[in-house]
Structures are given as C-alpha cells and as structure tokens.
Design a protein around this motif. Structure first.
Motif, PDB file in Angstrom:
ATOM      1  N   SER A 237       0.875  -1.173   0.000  1.00  0.00           N
ATOM      2  CA  SER A 237       0.000   0.000   0.000  1.00  0.00           C
ATOM      3  C   SER A 237       0.911   1.220   0.000  1.00  0.00           C
ATOM      4  O   SER A 237       1.871   1.279   0.774  1.00  0.00           O
ATOM      5  CB  SER A 237      -0.900  -0.007   1.235  1.00  0.00           C
ATOM      6  OG  SER A 237      -1.264   1.313   1.592  1.00  0.00           O
ATOM      7  N   LYS A 238       0.590   2.177  -0.904  1.00  0.00           N
ATOM      8  CA  LYS A 238       1.468   3.344  -1.008  1.00  0.00           C
ATOM      9  C   LYS A 238       1.458   4.151   0.280  1.00  0.00           C
ATOM     10  O   LYS A 238       2.503   4.598   0.759  1.00  0.00           O
ATOM     11  CB  LYS A 238       1.012   4.218  -2.189  1.00  0.00           C
ATOM     12  CG  LYS A 238       1.497   3.695  -3.522  1.00  0.00           C
ATOM     13  CD  LYS A 238       1.069   4.592  -4.656  1.00  0.00           C
ATOM     14  CE  LYS A 238       1.466   3.947  -5.982  1.00  0.00           C
ATOM     15  NZ  LYS A 238       0.830   4.596  -7.111  1.00  0.00           N
ATOM     16  N   ILE A 239       0.251   4.335   0.838  1.00  0.00           N
ATOM     17  CA  ILE A 239       0.158   5.145   2.071  1.00  0.00           C
ATOM     18  C   ILE A 239       0.897   4.435   3.207  1.00  0.00           C
ATOM     19  O   ILE A 239       1.631   5.056   3.965  1.00  0.00           O
ATOM     20  CB  ILE A 239      -1.319   5.396   2.443  1.00  0.00           C
ATOM     21  CG1 ILE A 239      -2.017   6.133   1.299  1.00  0.00           C
ATOM     22  CG2 ILE A 239      -1.430   6.203   3.734  1.00  0.00           C
ATOM     23  CD1 ILE A 239      -3.505   6.309   1.480  1.00  0.00           C
ATOM     24  N   LEU A 240       0.683   3.119   3.288  1.00  0.00           N
ATOM     25  CA  LEU A 240       1.361   2.361   4.347  1.00  0.00           C
ATOM     26  C   LEU A 240       2.881   2.463   4.182  1.00  0.00           C
ATOM     27  O   LEU A 240       3.605   2.669   5.168  1.00  0.00           O
ATOM     28  CB  LEU A 240       0.917   0.893   4.313  1.00  0.00           C
ATOM     29  CG  LEU A 240       1.586  -0.047   5.310  1.00  0.00           C
ATOM     30  CD1 LEU A 240       1.355   0.416   6.740  1.00  0.00           C
ATOM     31  CD2 LEU A 240       1.088  -1.476   5.140  1.00  0.00           C
ATOM     32  N   SER A 241       3.348   2.341   2.947  1.00  0.00           N
ATOM     33  CA  SER A 241       4.796   2.452   2.690  1.00  0.00           C
ATOM     34  C   SER A 241       5.303   3.813   3.158  1.00  0.00           C
ATOM     35  O   SER A 241       6.347   3.905   3.828  1.00  0.00           O
ATOM     36  CB  SER A 241       5.100   2.306   1.198  1.00  0.00           C
ATOM     37  OG  SER A 241       4.581   1.110   0.719  1.00  0.00           O
ATOM     38  N   LEU A 242       4.537   4.849   2.828  1.00  0.00           N
ATOM     39  CA  LEU A 242       4.932   6.206   3.206  1.00  0.00           C
ATOM     40  C   LEU A 242       4.990   6.347   4.728  1.00  0.00           C
ATOM     41  O   LEU A 242       5.974   6.883   5.281  1.00  0.00           O
ATOM     42  CB  LEU A 242       3.932   7.207   2.611  1.00  0.00           C
ATOM     43  CG  LEU A 242       4.272   8.677   2.790  1.00  0.00           C
ATOM     44  CD1 LEU A 242       5.469   9.049   1.928  1.00  0.00           C
ATOM     45  CD2 LEU A 242       3.082   9.561   2.414  1.00  0.00           C
ATOM     46  N   VAL A 243       3.955   5.839   5.399  1.00  0.00           N
ATOM     47  CA  VAL A 243       3.905   5.929   6.869  1.00  0.00           C
ATOM     48  C   VAL A 243       5.096   5.188   7.479  1.00  0.00           C
ATOM     49  O   VAL A 243       5.765   5.694   8.390  1.00  0.00           O
ATOM     50  CB  VAL A 243       2.569   5.348   7.403  1.00  0.00           C
ATOM     51  CG1 VAL A 243       2.581   5.265   8.921  1.00  0.00           C
ATOM     52  CG2 VAL A 243       1.399   6.195   6.938  1.00  0.00           C
ATOM     53  N   LEU A 244       5.389   3.996   6.930  1.00  0.00           N
ATOM     54  CA  LEU A 244       6.498   3.201   7.470  1.00  0.00           C
ATOM     55  C   LEU A 244       7.839   3.901   7.240  1.00  0.00           C
ATOM     56  O   LEU A 244       8.708   3.889   8.127  1.00  0.00           O
ATOM     57  CB  LEU A 244       6.513   1.799   6.837  1.00  0.00           C
ATOM     58  CG  LEU A 244       5.346   0.882   7.246  1.00  0.00           C
ATOM     59  CD1 LEU A 244       5.327  -0.379   6.401  1.00  0.00           C
ATOM     60  CD2 LEU A 244       5.449   0.514   8.722  1.00  0.00           C
ATOM     61  N   VAL A 245       7.988   4.503   6.077  1.00  0.00           N
ATOM     62  CA  VAL A 245       9.231   5.229   5.790  1.00  0.00           C
ATOM     63  C   VAL A 245       9.383   6.408   6.756  1.00  0.00           C
ATOM     64  O   VAL A 245      10.467   6.649   7.307  1.00  0.00           O
ATOM     65  CB  VAL A 245       9.265   5.704   4.312  1.00  0.00           C
ATOM     66  CG1 VAL A 245      10.387   6.712   4.090  1.00  0.00           C
ATOM     67  CG2 VAL A 245       9.457   4.510   3.384  1.00  0.00           C
ATOM     68  N   VAL A 246       8.276   7.123   6.985  1.00  0.00           N
ATOM     69  CA  VAL A 246       8.317   8.269   7.910  1.00  0.00           C
ATOM     70  C   VAL A 246       8.712   7.795   9.319  1.00  0.00           C
ATOM     71  O   VAL A 246       9.581   8.400   9.966  1.00  0.00           O
ATOM     72  CB  VAL A 246       6.943   9.003   7.932  1.00  0.00           C
ATOM     73  CG1 VAL A 246       6.877   9.997   9.085  1.00  0.00           C
ATOM     74  CG2 VAL A 246       6.705   9.710   6.606  1.00  0.00           C
ATOM     75  N   ILE A 247       8.096   6.695   9.764  1.00  0.00           N
ATOM     76  CA  ILE A 247       8.430   6.174  11.103  1.00  0.00           C
ATOM     77  C   ILE A 247       9.893   5.737  11.146  1.00  0.00           C
ATOM     78  O   ILE A 247      10.622   6.044  12.096  1.00  0.00           O
ATOM     79  CB  ILE A 247       7.493   4.997  11.485  1.00  0.00           C
ATOM     80  CG1 ILE A 247       6.066   5.515  11.671  1.00  0.00           C
ATOM     81  CG2 ILE A 247       7.981   4.298  12.767  1.00  0.00           C
ATOM     82  CD1 ILE A 247       5.032   4.431  11.895  1.00  0.00           C
ATOM     83  N   PHE A 248      10.316   5.031  10.095  1.00  0.00           N
ATOM     84  CA  PHE A 248      11.703   4.549  10.053  1.00  0.00           C
ATOM     85  C   PHE A 248      12.685   5.719  10.111  1.00  0.00           C
ATOM     86  O   PHE A 248      13.618   5.717  10.927  1.00  0.00           O
ATOM     87  CB  PHE A 248      11.930   3.724   8.774  1.00  0.00           C
ATOM     88  CG  PHE A 248      13.353   3.276   8.593  1.00  0.00           C
ATOM     89  CD1 PHE A 248      13.844   2.192   9.305  1.00  0.00           C
ATOM     90  CD2 PHE A 248      14.215   3.945   7.728  1.00  0.00           C
ATOM     91  CE1 PHE A 248      15.160   1.782   9.159  1.00  0.00           C
ATOM     92  CE2 PHE A 248      15.532   3.542   7.576  1.00  0.00           C
ATOM     93  CZ  PHE A 248      16.002   2.461   8.289  1.00  0.00           C
ATOM     94  N   LEU A 249      12.457   6.711   9.255  1.00  0.00           N
ATOM     95  CA  LEU A 249      13.373   7.857   9.232  1.00  0.00           C
ATOM     96  C   LEU A 249      13.284   8.643  10.544  1.00  0.00           C
ATOM     97  O   LEU A 249      14.300   9.112  11.078  1.00  0.00           O
ATOM     98  CB  LEU A 249      13.070   8.764   8.033  1.00  0.00           C
ATOM     99  CG  LEU A 249      13.352   8.151   6.656  1.00  0.00           C
ATOM    100  CD1 LEU A 249      12.927   9.103   5.546  1.00  0.00           C
ATOM    101  CD2 LEU A 249      14.824   7.788   6.505  1.00  0.00           C
ATOM    102  N   GLY A 250      12.065   8.771  11.051  1.00  0.00           N
ATOM    103  CA  GLY A 250      11.867   9.488  12.315  1.00  0.00           C
ATOM    104  C   GLY A 250      12.644   8.843  13.445  1.00  0.00           C
ATOM    105  O   GLY A 250      13.285   9.537  14.254  1.00  0.00           O
ATOM    106  N   LEU A 251      12.616   7.514  13.492  1.00  0.00           N
ATOM    107  CA  LEU A 251      13.336   6.807  14.560  1.00  0.00           C
ATOM    108  C   LEU A 251      14.840   6.776  14.279  1.00  0.00           C
ATOM    109  O   LEU A 251      15.654   6.916  15.204  1.00  0.00           O
ATOM    110  CB  LEU A 251      12.800   5.380  14.705  1.00  0.00           C
ATOM    111  CG  LEU A 251      11.373   5.264  15.251  1.00  0.00           C
ATOM    112  CD1 LEU A 251      10.890   3.819  15.207  1.00  0.00           C
ATOM    113  CD2 LEU A 251      11.284   5.787  16.681  1.00  0.00           C
ATOM    114  N   ALA A 252      15.205   6.609  13.005  1.00  0.00           N
ATOM    115  CA  ALA A 252      16.632   6.541  12.656  1.00  0.00           C
ATOM    116  C   ALA A 252      17.343   7.856  12.976  1.00  0.00           C
ATOM    117  O   ALA A 252      18.502   7.855  13.396  1.00  0.00           O
ATOM    118  CB  ALA A 252      16.797   6.195  11.178  1.00  0.00           C
ATOM    119  N   PHE A 253      16.634   8.970  12.774  1.00  0.00           N
ATOM    120  CA  PHE A 253      17.268  10.275  13.026  1.00  0.00           C
ATOM    121  C   PHE A 253      16.647  10.991  14.226  1.00  0.00           C
ATOM    122  O   PHE A 253      16.784  12.217  14.342  1.00  0.00           O
ATOM    123  CB  PHE A 253      17.185  11.140  11.759  1.00  0.00           C
ATOM    124  CG  PHE A 253      17.903  10.526  10.593  1.00  0.00           C
ATOM    125  CD1 PHE A 253      19.297  10.501  10.541  1.00  0.00           C
ATOM    126  CD2 PHE A 253      17.197   9.915   9.562  1.00  0.00           C
ATOM    127  CE1 PHE A 253      19.962   9.911   9.487  1.00  0.00           C
ATOM    128  CE2 PHE A 253      17.857   9.319   8.500  1.00  0.00           C
ATOM    129  CZ  PHE A 253      19.241   9.306   8.454  1.00  0.00           C
TER     130      PHE A 253
END
Lengths: 353, 240
Positions: free
Chosen positions: A13-29
């Motif tokens: 799901s595009k939205i799910l992918s986007l949300v996961l990327v945001v969470i990943f980047l948010g936690l990574a940085f």
C-alpha cells in the motif's frame, strides 16, 4: 534488494509504505530531529515496543494463540540483563550473557508451557498463561533478595553507553555524540534486527504453516503438520523475541522492576498495540506501537493545550483535563477498532492479500 | 481382497454423543477407484474423517498397507501418504494459491514437473498462482483442493464430494483430472453424490446406509442395475 531484506513481504500500500518510511526515518534520526531527553526516551521506547509487539503478533496474529504470558518473557529478558550486570559487574560481557540467559530461560519456559498447554482449547491456554504469568510476577516481587522485590534492581551499563562517554568534542547538528546516543542506536538497530527476523520467520515455510494452523488447525493436521510442535515453535520464537526486547528495555532504563516489565498493564498495552496496528502483519506492530507510545507520552500535553484553548467554554475544559488522558486513550482505542477492524495496516491495505 | 491398500474392519465411531458408524467393513483395492455412495447422513464423510484420524474410531481397526493406523494422529496418517480432500474445499483462504500448493508438499518441495502437470489439469490455478485462495470461485477452490492432494505422490487419496455444487463444465474438468490420476494408478476412495461421475470414475463401489456398508461390488454392476440402485439408494441420486 529491499524486497529481499523484507523477506518479500512488502507493505502493499502506497500510504502504508509512506507511513512506514516516515516512522523509520523518524526513529533513525530521532536524536537529531527531536533533541531532548524525553523525546529520545520516547523514541527508544517506540523501538523496543515495536519489537515486543511484533513478537506478540507472531503468536496472536500469525498463529492465533492468545497468550497473557508475553510480559513474563519480556521480564525474564530484562531481569536476565539486570542480574548479570549486578553479579558480573558493568560490562558488555554482562549484557551479552544476561541477554542470552534471558532468551534461553524464556525459550525453555515457552517450550514447557507450549508442550503441556497448547493441546487444550484456546481459552484454557489463555487462562493457563495468565495464571503462570501472574505467579511469576508474584514470585519476582517476593524474591526480593535476588530480584530486588517491588523496588526492582538498578544496575550500571558499560560507560561506553552512557552520556559520560564523549565520542566527539563538538556536537553534530546540535547533538552531543556520546554513549547515550550509541545506546539509542543499540535500541534502534536491535529492534530493527528483531523485526527483520520476524519478517523472515512469518514469510518462511514455517510461517505459512502457522498461518494455515491459524485458519484451520484440523486442515493443517490433515495435510501432515503436527500442530502442537508448530505452535510450540512459534511460542518459543515469540518468547525469545520478547526476552531480547526486555533485555534492550532494561539496558535503556538501567533499571528493572515488576511494574516496568512484568505488569498486566503492559500486557494490555501490547494487546492494544497489536489490535490498533493490525494483527498478522508485523508492520501493524510498527504502526500500533508508534501511535500508542506517542499517545501515552504526549496525549497529556495535547490535552493541556486543548484545555487551555477551551478554558472560556463550559464543560470542555473538564473533558480535556489532562488527568483524563486514559479516558481519551480508551476512546481512541474504541474508535480505532470501530473504524479499523483489521487494524490500521489492514485498512490501508484494503485486504490482506 | 488380497490387494487391499486400505482395510476397515468393524469400525465404530461417535461424533460427540451420537453413534455414527456402526461397524464399517470396507476394502479399498490398490490402484483402483472405490466409490463410497449412499444417502445423506449415511456416514460417508464420517468414514473418510475416521480413516484420516479426524474422528477417533472407538472400536474396530483401520489398516493402511498392512499397518494399523486406527489410533495414529492425523498428521502421521497424512505423512504416510494419504491425501485428503475434504468436503468443504479445505483450502487456506488467507494464503495464496502458490502457498497452498507448497504447503501441501510436506515431504519434498513441489517440483516444476509436478506443477506443470497440475497446471495442465487445472489451468486457472496457473492464472491465479499469486492470488489469495479465498478470492477464487467455488470451482477454482475445489480445483485447488484436489491439486493440493496431487502436490506429492500419495499411496491413497480420500476425496469427499469433489463435484458438490459445481457447474457442469467444472465437473467435467474435475472428472478429467481425477481420471488422469486414476490412469496413473492412484488408489482413490471417493464419496460422490453425482452418479454419472461415480460411474465414469469408479471401479468398485460401496454403498452405505445408517453407518454400515450394505453393499459392495463392481461399479458397473450397480450402474447397470436400476432396480438395485433404487433399492440401495432410493431416487435421491443426483443424475447430471
């Protein structure tokens, strides 16, 4: 490449992918994006709870086993690190030994509970796990000579993981490069590794059998799979995952006690996170844990703002009183179950496959 | 029968408090198709489920290739090479067609040669290979159910009403696939309500009534004797 890392289980799901990327980047940085002790602590808790909730999802979402003993395994991992650090002294060897010992004890406990109890019907298994978890929590509280009882145990982690250890003289992007930062990235990469392992497990032939058992255990048995062994296997993997998450949590807090790891409230939190995120998806754990931990930490602040903004109006300031944050968390949960019966991930995907 | 692969001797089985099988005696010859016929509620499905260990026989013996399997757990019976196609299209709807097939190949991975053979028999499975099995039509689900039993070499196939509720064109596909399985020398015990399919595929026939086998004999003997058909099974047969 990414598909291989995610074991072929793409978000779909595009939205799910986007949300996961945001969470990943948010936690990574997180240390650079959200400076401050509290926000770093929230980010670390999110990482750890993502791993913990994913380990529970393997059990509940993928295998259809309802267990209330998950915090017990979480606690075993946490106490493993604490006891090893207390008795062996601060050091990486103590952390590794404690984590391994906690994981081993969790695996043995899960195997015993599984082989003796997974033959019974689901509701009885849930009751057995509740009884065992309660008994262990009481035992840990009462064995104060070993576990510190209700007060728990404070312990020291290696200096290399504390803020006392400076790695660079000057801050980078306003953030001090010290042991605390290193410790955060241990939580981040530790949890990431656990998530990738769980994705590998659920997308393996073993994982497919678990899903088949969840759908119809008799059919799975008729195909030739001995369900009690697969269920026990899933319980062991899940317990080891929870124990490792517990070890990470103890390392982060530098403290372990019955309330922080063994309490029934944490078990309920885990259940809520799985349901909110979406059962049987692993990614649901990422979404559920992120929403829940942020709500737990910042809902009160949000309510202070809401109460101030509505102070001139009748009744509303009372409703938005920060002391009522649990009520709002409950309402959020009811709404999420009502609008997202398959969890956020299920809703975003439209359907499972 | 000396060449029996499966042998049931005086098998009794209960479902909860109800006594369903009252002493079933049945021989299933190796390499042939035995049809299990009878009215609704005669105990046909229970017989297959009891052979599979899904219901426990409380008396009598079930022998597979000379080995007593009466008390064996279902998974062990399946591992001895018994492919079971249940009445309710026992597929796993949350998994894809591919995952269903790979799951069914318990003892060895699914070979390309076998997959090609299955695709030849059931072309829609190739089309929907990566789709969720739950999204298939009824006929496609039944194809998948039978294809799963064919995912590896079995010494015995237990097939429960494979044509139930299917359109005539799909029934023909099923019959052709099962006929090919038969031609390869498979031993099949099949419950079937469609008498035309039973006649087409069956070598032998056993008729059940009230939890017992009341008649056994060659399928063509029953097929040619209308009076016997009426006497044994009434007029409820679903002729297509």
């Amino acid at each position: 490449m990414l598909k291989h890392i995610l074991s072929g289980d793409m978000p779909r799901s595009k939205i799910l992918s986007l949300v996961l990327v945001v969470i990943f980047l948010g936690l990574a940085f997180a240390p650079f994006l959200f400076p401050g002790t509290r926000s770093l602590d929230t980010a670390a808790r999110i990482c750890i709870f993502i791993a913990l909730v994913a380990s529970y999802d393997l059990l509940l979402g993928y295998t259809g086993i309802v267990s209330f003993a998950h915090t017990m395994f979480f606690g075993v991992g946490a106490y493993g690190v604490a006891l090893a650090s207390v008795h062996m002294g601060r050091g990486f060897d103590a952390l590794i030994a404690g984590t391994l010992a906690g994981a081993l004890v969790a695996a043995i406990l899960a195997a015993i509970i599984g082989l003796f109890s997974l033959r019974v019907r689901a509701i009885f298994f849930a009751m057995i796990t509740l009884a065992v978890a309660t008994a262990v929590a009481v035992l840990f509280s009462q064995m104060s000579g070993i576990t510190g009882g209700e007060d728990g145990l404070n312990f020291k982690i290696p200096r290399a993981q504390t803020s006392a250890q400076k790695y660079l003289a000057d801050p980078v992007l306003g953030v001090k490069i010290n042991g605390k930062l290193l410790n955060y990235y241990l939580m981040f990469f530790g949890s990431l590794a656990l998530i990738l392992v769980f994705l590998r497990v659920v997308n393996s032939p073993f994982g497919r059998v678990l899903q088949a058992i969840r759908e119809n255990e008799f059919r799975a048995e008729a195909v030739g799979y001995k369900i009690v062994f697969f269920r026990t296997g899933a319980s062991i993997i899940s317990a080891v995952g929870a124990a490792v998450a517990g070890s990470l949590y103890a390392i982060w807090l530098r403290y372990v006690g019955p309330d922080t790891t063994l309490s029934f409230e944490i078990m309920i939190d885990i259940l809520l996170m799985v349901v909110i995120g979406g059962m049987g998806t692993i990614y649901g754990a990422v979404i559920g844990a992120t929403i829940f931990v942020i709500a737990q930490n910042y809902l009160q602040n949000l309510m202070v703002v809401a109460a101030d903004a509505t102070s001139s109006l009748p009744l509303l300031p009372l409703i938005f009183n920060p002391d009522r944050w649990l009520l709002w968390l409950g309402i959020l949960f009811v709404l999420s179950v009502y609008f997202f019966p398959k969890g956020v991930v299920g809703r975003l995907r439209g359907e499972r496959k | 029968m000396s060449n029996s692969l499966l042998s049931l001797k005086d098998v009794h089985a209960n479902i909860h408090q109800y006594n369903i099988l009252h002493g079933v005696n049945l021989e299933v010859p190796k390499g042939e198709v035995t049809m299990l016929l009878g009215r609704n509620g005669a105990g046909k499905t229970t017989t297959l489920r009891t052979i599979m260990g899904l219901w426990q026989a409380h008396a009598g013996t079930i022998e597979l290739a000379g080995m007593d399997v009466t008390r064996q757990p279902t998974a062990q019976i399946a591992k001895q090479g018994v492919g079971y196609v249940p009445e309710d299209m026992g597929i796993f709807s949350d998994l894809t067609v591919e995952e269903n097939m790979r799951l069914a190949a318990v003892s060895a991975p699914l070979s390309q040669e076998r997959m090609d053979r299955i695709f030849l028999a059931f072309p829609p499975l190739k089309t929907f290979w990566h789709s969720a099995a739950g999204n298939l039509s009824g006929g496609q689900k039944q194809m998948l159910s039978i294809a799963r039993a064919m995912a590896e070499e079995r010494q015995l196939y237990l097939i429960d009403e494979p044509t139930k509720g299917l359109a005539p064109a799909i029934i023909n596909t099923m019959a052709a696939a099962l006929s090919e399985l038969k031609a390869k020398g498979a031993t099949i015990l099949m419950v079937e309500q469609n008498f035309e399919v039973a006649k087409y595929l069956g070598d032998h026939c056993a008729v059940m009534e009230d939890g017992k086998i009341i008649w056994t004999g060659p399928m063509n003997e029953l097929a040619q004797d209308n009076e016997l058909q009426e006497r044994l099974m009434g007029l409820n047969m679903e002729a297509s």
